[in-house]
Every structure is written in structure tokens, then in C-alpha cells.
Design a protein around this motif. Structure first.
Motif, short mmCIF file in Angstrom:
data_model
loop_
_atom_site.label_atom_id
_atom_site.label_comp_id
_atom_site.label_asym_id
_atom_site.label_seq_id
_atom_site.Cartn_x
_atom_site.Cartn_y
_atom_site.Cartn_z
N GLN A 77 1.14 40.93 -11.36
CA GLN A 77 0.54 41.31 -12.63
C GLN A 77 -0.08 40.13 -13.37
N GLU A 78 0.56 38.98 -13.28
CA GLU A 78 0.08 37.79 -13.98
C GLU A 78 0.20 36.56 -13.09
N THR A 79 -0.69 35.62 -13.31
CA THR A 79 -0.59 34.32 -12.67
C THR A 79 -0.87 33.27 -13.73
N ASP A 80 0.01 32.31 -13.86
CA ASP A 80 -0.13 31.26 -14.88
C ASP A 80 -0.38 31.85 -16.26
N GLY A 81 0.27 32.99 -16.56
CA GLY A 81 0.16 33.61 -17.88
C GLY A 81 -1.09 34.43 -18.10
#
Length: 58
Positions: free
Chosen positions: A25-29
Motif C-alpha cells: 500500500q505504501e513505500t517510504d510513506g
């Protein structure tokens, strides 16, 4: 090149049954729906775009 290799390895682990269905769902925020190199690498490794994120089923 490293991102593509990691995305392919993750895809292979799901396909081989080592991992179940996987959703990123997310990568690095940041949302994986953003146009990033990692998002592109996951999609190239057969992750599907869904409303929740990028999904791969085993």
C-alpha cells in the motif's frame, strides 16, 4: 536495476507459495499509486493495481 530484481524475487516468492496474497500500500510513506520507480518495478513484476494498492496473488 536493484528494484527490479527485488520486485521479481518478491513476485517469485508469492508464485512459489512461500508467501500468500501480497498487497503493497505504501513505500517510504508514499502511496504506491504515485509514479515511482518501485511502483513501476512491482507492476512490471505482475503486481496488479487495485484501490488498496498493488496486489499479487499466489
Amino acid at each position: 536495476m536493484a528494484l527490479e530484481g527485488v520486485a521479481t524475487a518478491l513476485s517469485n516468492a508469492v508464485a512459489d507459495g512461500a508467501l500468500g496474497r501480497t498487497v503493497v500500500q505504501e513505500t517510504d510513506g508514499a502511496s504506491v499509486h504515485a509514479p515511482t520507480r518501485l511502483s513501476a518495478a512491482l507492476q512490471a513484476a505482475e503486481f496488479s493495481v487495485t484501490l488498496r494498492g498493488l496486489r499479487l496473488r499466489g
